[in-house]
Every structure is written in C-alpha cells, then in structure tokens.
Design an enzyme around this catalytic site. Structure first.
Site, short mmCIF file in Angstrom:
data_model
loop_
_atom_site.label_atom_id
_atom_site.label_comp_id
_atom_site.label_asym_id
_atom_site.label_seq_id
_atom_site.Cartn_x
_atom_site.Cartn_y
_atom_site.Cartn_z
N ILE A 84 -7.79 43.78 106.46
CA ILE A 84 -7.45 44.66 107.58
C ILE A 84 -8.66 44.74 108.50
O ILE A 84 -9.80 44.93 108.03
CB ILE A 84 -7.00 46.06 107.11
CG1 ILE A 84 -6.44 46.86 108.28
CG2 ILE A 84 -8.11 46.79 106.38
CD1 ILE A 84 -5.65 48.09 107.86
N GLN B 268 -33.94 67.64 74.69
CA GLN B 268 -33.02 68.55 75.38
C GLN B 268 -32.91 68.22 76.87
O GLN B 268 -31.82 68.31 77.45
CB GLN B 268 -33.48 70.00 75.20
CG GLN B 268 -32.46 71.01 75.71
CD GLN B 268 -32.93 72.44 75.54
OE1 GLN B 268 -33.92 72.85 76.14
NE2 GLN B 268 -32.22 73.21 74.71
N GLU C 232 -14.84 53.20 104.90
CA GLU C 232 -13.61 54.02 105.00
C GLU C 232 -13.89 55.50 105.19
O GLU C 232 -13.13 56.36 104.75
CB GLU C 232 -12.69 53.76 103.80
CG GLU C 232 -12.19 52.33 103.75
CD GLU C 232 -11.23 52.04 102.63
OE1 GLU C 232 -10.34 52.88 102.39
OE2 GLU C 232 -11.36 50.98 101.99
#
Length: 425
Positions: free
Chosen positions: A166, A322, A406
C-alpha cells in the site's frame, strides 16, 4: 378530628408507597444481580482463547519453533525470506487468514489474525510484520472497500501466492498523510498517476500496489483516491531498497509513478474515498502493530528469564537478586497490560464497534513498552546482550520502527486526546 383522620390516611398512603418502592427496588436489584451473574457465566476474559483460537496459536508456535527459530539470522543476512518459508505461510493460510473461503482463504476473523501476528513475533518481528501488513493494510483494504469484481480478481491471489503493498507516505507526507502530492488525472476511461512514494513496505516483491493519489486536488484531502496498480503496469518502478537499522528481511522502498495509466475500474471505493480507506485500514494496522510488539516483548522475556535463572554471579543466580526480579516483574506486567489493550481493540473490531481510541492506545502503549523491554533485555544479558549471538539486540532493532510507522507515538497521543475531548463535549 377530620384533619387528624386525613393526616393518618395520608401517612398510611406514604407507608404503602414506600413499601412498594422498597419492594420494587429489591426486585430490580435482584434482576440486575441475576443478569450480572449470567454475563459472568457467558463472558470470557479477554485473554481466554476459544478451542479453535488455541489450536491456531499452538500451530503458529510449533511452526516458528521448528521452521523459523534456527533461521532468523539467515533471513536477516539475506535481507529476504526464502520461497519455502513464504509458501509455507501461504499454505497455512496465515497470509490471508481473513479472506473468506469463497475467495480461497480460511475466513477467520481479525482477532485470529492478531493471534498469528503476536505469536510469530515472539521469534521474528520482521516475519510478523509481513503477516501483519498482508492481513490489515492489504487484505483489509480489499475486503472492506473493494468491489465484488475486484475481490474476485485479487483476493484468491492474495490468499495463496501474491504479495501486495500500500502506497501512502511521501517525502512531505508522513504523519500528515493527507498532504500527499501524488496526482491522478482523468484521461477518458483511465487515470494517469504521477508522483513518488517513500518507505513502502514489501514493495520489492509486490505484484499489486494500492496507490493513494489525489484525483481532485481542489477538494483537498477529500480528493484522495485509492487505485489498484498491477506491478507490471508501465511507469511504476521500485528503484532501490532502503538501508535500515532493523527489520532487514522486510524491504522498505521508494515507489516511483511516472505517467502510470490505470482504468477507472481500478478505483477502490470511489473518487475521494481514499481518506476513508486510509483511516479505516490504519486502525486495523495499528492493532496489528500492537500485537507485533506484544509478541516481540514477550520474545525478549522468553530468552532473558531462562538466562537469568542459569547465569550465576556472586554465588547466586541473577534471577535471585531482588532488583532483577522487580525489573522482570514490571516488564511482565507491562506486556500483559499491552496484550489486554490489543485484544480489546481487536475484539471491538470483530464486533463492528468504534475502536479508534482503543487502537491508538494499544499501538502507543505496546510499542513504547516493547522498546523499553528490549533495551532492558540487552542490559539484563550484560555483554552477551550486545552480541549477535543472542537475539536481544535484533529484537531491539526490529521493535524501534514500530513507534514510527502507521502513526508515531505522538500522533497516537494526539488521536487519544482527540477522542477523549469528544467524549467530554
């Protein structure tokens, strides 16, 4: 005495009314609770897949692990996908998954396409991008706006063997898509198209192009029209492939249109409907990109977590620190949130509901957190993360452009804000 009797009668009437309203309220509350329980029993969580959807996801997972995983670097170095992989995707129906059976496709819904895109991205974001493009901007354009004659001509090929591209973006028309300068001038029963497009995905292998050109410049963006241009039409050329940071196996190319003659019957929709086509298919494309990014970010985690559980420093596993646990946990929360945003937008599409805001939210959040997860993935792997021996650096390079194409992240925020403004008017 008469006043006292009247007062007592009035109080009794009020008591009866209050009891009636209370009883009615109980019944209403009971009815609401009953309906709510029924909804809970019949409405599935967003992430819960049907049996067919689970089978589809499992099939893509098996394919990417057995056929794609060991060849990802091969594809990147070749800057293309070999015919066996491309044909396998067509044979599985994944490149035209939404195309109905009467046109040679599986006839699945948009959510199924999202599942395929997401799952493939866990191994190769570039291959996922091809699947996304073909199922949203290409198939979506023809399915939603093509005439019956056009569908019969092109959908069977798009479902089984033919790539399409496209053509929207231009040098001065990126985020401002409606500022394009490519023109289409009427000449008898034909139109003559002139202009140049940039960064067109998959153009080097496309056999058909959906070209946006302005057929009525005096009307501004309402003159933009979508034309079908076959790849062998005289005057259309793809002069080169751009050299990019990532997604090397997917081409982005300029497309030159020099006096390209196409029949009026090749118009998709009607004259001036191009802006509607752009708006509609970009919404689908944004959800597709969000699913790419959810899968890509998950792919990073899929590699990093086992590494941190195996790698030892200072006498214990990296995962046992952690700080590492918190970072991985936070990334996992972000990925799941992005997945839910994406699935919600996809299901709104399936239900034919408005999802402009939801599509923008999904694309914005998924692309931004995927970038962060991939960058952290490189860091979590240490020196190995910077080496091509590990997939983290490729994931990062392949993810970055999703924040641009896009609809950039800033454009997505503009879209979200615009929708919110309308909601509060």
């Amino acid at each position: 005495i008469q006043d006292s009797s009247y007062l007592m009668a009035t109080l009794q009437s009020y008591r009866r009314l209050a009891h009636h309203l209370f009883r009615r309220g109980q019944l209403l509350t009971s009815s609401v609770c009953c309906h709510r329980q029924q909804r809970l029993l019949t409405t599935n969580p967003l992430s819960q897949l049907s049996e067919d959807e689970q089978m589809l996801q499992d099939a893509v997972r098996k394919f990417r692990k057995e056929k794609v995983l060991s060849r990802v670097r091969e594809f990147e170095e070749a800057k293309d996908y070999p015919s066996d992989i491309v044909q396998a995707l067509f044979d599985q129906g994944w490149l035209g998954i939404r195309i109905p059976p009467e046109y040679g496709g599986p006839g699945a819904d948009f959510f199924s396409a999202v599942l395929v895109i997401e799952e493939m991205a866990r191994t190769d974001p570039s291959l996922s991008a091809i699947i996304d493009l073909h199922n949203t901007l290409i198939s979506g354009t023809m399915l939603d706006f093509g005439s019956e004659e056009q569908k019969k001509k092109y959908l069977p090929k798009l479902a089984t063997s033919m790539f399409g591209s496209i053509c929207i973006s231009e040098e001065g028309s990126g985020s401002d898509a409606f500022a394009m300068k490519t023109t289409a001038v009427r000449s008898g029963d034909d139109y003559i198209i002139n202009g140049s497009k940039l960064w067109i995905t998959g153009a080097h292998v496309a056999e058909v192009f959906f070209v946006m050109a302005n057929a009525a410049p005096e009307k501004g963006y309402k003159g933009i029209t979508c034309f079908i241009v076959d790849g062998d039409t005289p005057g259309i050329s793809v002069p080169r492939r751009e050299d990019k940071l990532g997604q090397h196996a997917v081409s982005n190319c300029p497309v030159v249109l020099d006096n390209v003659k196409v029949p009026a019957s090749n118009i998709i929709g009607g004259i001036g409907d191009g802006y509607k086509v752009i708006a509609a298919v970009l919404n689908e494309g944004r959800v597709g990109i969000a699913s790419q990014m959810v899968g890509s970010a998950q792919g990073v985690i899929d590699f990093v977590v086992p590494f941190t559980m195996d790698r030892k420093q200072f006498g214990k596993r990296l995962f046992d620190f952690q700080a590492m646990q918190h970072q991985i946990a936070e990334a996992s929360v972000q990925i799941e949130a992005a997945r839910l945003l994406t699935y919600n937008a996809a299901k709104l599409n399936v239900q034919k509901q408005n999802y402009v805001k939801e599509a923008a939210m999904a694309k914005y959040y998924a692309t931004e957190i995927a970038c962060q997860v991939a960058l952290n993935g490189v860091k979590w792997l240490g020196a190995l993360g910077y080496m091509k021996e590990a997939p983290a650096e490729k994931f990062l390079r392949d993810i970055i452009p999703a924040t641009i194409y896009e609809g950039t992240s800033n454009v997505m925020l503009n879209t979200i804000a615009s929708c919110i403004g309308k909601e509060y008017q």
